[in-house]
Write a protein that holds these residues in place. Structure first.
Motif, PDB file in Angstrom:
ATOM      1  N   GLU A 135      -8.725   2.069  -2.301  1.00 23.16           N
ATOM      2  CA  GLU A 135      -9.288   1.961  -0.977  1.00 23.16           C
ATOM      3  C   GLU A 135     -10.737   2.429  -0.992  1.00 23.16           C
ATOM      4  OE1 GLU A 135      -6.641   4.051   1.997  1.00 23.16           O
ATOM      5  OE2 GLU A 135      -5.433   4.405   0.239  1.00 23.16           O
TER       6      GLU A 135
ATOM      7  N   HIS B 149       0.867  -1.197   0.000  1.00 20.96           N
ATOM      8  CA  HIS B 149       0.000   0.000   0.000  1.00 20.96           C
ATOM      9  C   HIS B 149       0.897   1.239   0.000  1.00 20.96           C
ATOM     10  CE1 HIS B 149      -3.653   2.222   2.010  1.00 20.96           C
ATOM     11  NE2 HIS B 149      -2.888   3.076   1.335  1.00 20.96           N
TER      12      HIS B 149
ATOM     13  N   HIS C  40       1.538   5.198  -2.257  1.00 19.64           N
ATOM     14  CA  HIS C  40       1.039   6.113  -3.286  1.00 19.64           C
ATOM     15  C   HIS C  40       2.217   6.716  -4.067  1.00 19.64           C
ATOM     16  CE1 HIS C  40      -2.936   5.483  -1.742  1.00 19.64           C
ATOM     17  NE2 HIS C  40      -2.488   5.700  -0.527  1.00 19.64           N
TER      18      HIS C  40
ATOM     19  N   SER D 134       2.157   3.459   3.179  1.00 17.94           N
ATOM     20  CA  SER D 134       1.152   4.340   2.581  1.00 17.94           C
ATOM     21  C   SER D 134       1.743   5.641   2.035  1.00 17.94           C
ATOM     22  CB  SER D 134       0.040   4.652   3.593  1.00 17.94           C
ATOM     23  OG  SER D 134      -0.947   5.442   3.004  1.00 17.94           O
TER      24      SER D 134
HETATM   25 ZN   LIG Z   1      -3.632   4.992   1.159  1.00 16.55          ZN
END
Ligand SMILES: [Zn+2]
Length: 282
Positions: free
Chosen positions: A106, A7, A9, A220
């Motif tokens: 998500e 996970h 970005h 994340s």
């Molecule tokens: Zn996220």
């Protein structure tokens, strides 16, 4: 050791980050769709973003020896404009069917509103009907919203949905929610940040208490203060705290591999060459 970052970005990260991640053993990344920092006004801007993280980002990662996949969804933060959310979802089939899309995600709650719930439920029902994997975001604790309430509501919705919990991950768990997620027997995610929210020391304590079964950690990393090399650091913290190499490998490779393998599309290439930028053709 080979690490899967389940996970992150990368849309918001630099090539320096890719280089550091490769050097520290990360060979696979999965990028869930997220909020881009301002409210989008057109379904087309969602669709172009999905294409970008499925295609362009995969090409960008590959030059740095990293095999990149994505999860596609309308994020809970984008559910308040319901008409736009539904219009966007109406046109999302091609992105969900893309060979590099591993899950719907998500999705979930941000402020736990009725609009969020409607958009969450619609995407959950699509996932169940098509047997897609699901990545569920849980709200961050704020004066207005409780993460625990968000997880409780999520689990209630999942109970109603009656979909295989082995195909679902509830993410961003903390010591306040692990009991709920373990009892629900979905996969449990933990997002580790350098300072705020869940730091590495707290994450290690949670792992000691709750074990490694059906558990993944992630960084994340996005535009906020975050660290795309969190997982190699977690490996170090685990060893210092008495976890064996096999346990480190279970958490950082075997578990995310097992979860995403269920998509039927996850055959990560672990031996992609790292092409040093100094050798790029002019
Ligand atoms: Zn996220």
């Amino acid at each position: 050791m080979v690490i899967i970052e389940p996970h992150i970005h990368m849309f918001s990260r630099t090539t320096d980050d890719y280089q550091a991640m490769y050097e520290q053993g990360i060979r696979v990344t999965v990028e869930p769709s997220f909020w881009l920092g301002s409210q989008r006004r057109h379904a087309g801007t969602f669709w172009d973003y999905f294409e970008c993280i499925l295609d362009f980002e995969a090409q960008r990662a590959e030059r740095f020896g990293i095999d990149h996949y994505a999860n596609i969804a309308v994020n809970p933060k984008e559910a308040e404009d319901k008409a736009l959310a539904h219009e966007t979802i109406d046109g999302m089939d091609a992105y969900w069917e893309h060979e590099r899309c591993l899950a719907v995600g998500e999705i979930g709650y941000n402020l736990i509103t009725p609009n969020e719930e409607e958009v969450f439920m619609r995407q959950l029902e699509i996932a169940k009907a098509r047997n897609y994997l699901v990545m569920i975001h849980t709200p961050h604790d704020t004066p207005q919203v409780s993460k625990r309430k968000g997880v409780e509501r999520t689990i209630a919705v999942l109970r109603e949905l009656d979909y295989d919990h082995d195909r679902i991950i509830i993410d961003h768990n903390t010591e306040d929610t692990m009991d709920l997620t373990r009892a629900a027997d979905t996969w449990a995610g933990m997002t580790v940040y350098p300072y705020s929210k869940l730091n590495p020391v707290r994450a290690i304590d949670i792992l000691k208490k709750w074990g490694l079964e059906k558990t993944m950690v992630n960084s994340s990393a996005d535009w906020g203060v975050s660290d795309p090399t969190t997982l190699p650091k977690i490996a170090g913290h685990m060893r210092e705290n008495g976890f064996t190499d096999a346990q480190v490998e279970q958490l950082l490779f075997t578990n995310p591999h097992a979860f995403y393998r269920q998509s039927g599309k996850f055959e990560p290439r672990l031996d992609l060459p790292f092409i040093h930028p100094s050798t790029y053709q002019r």
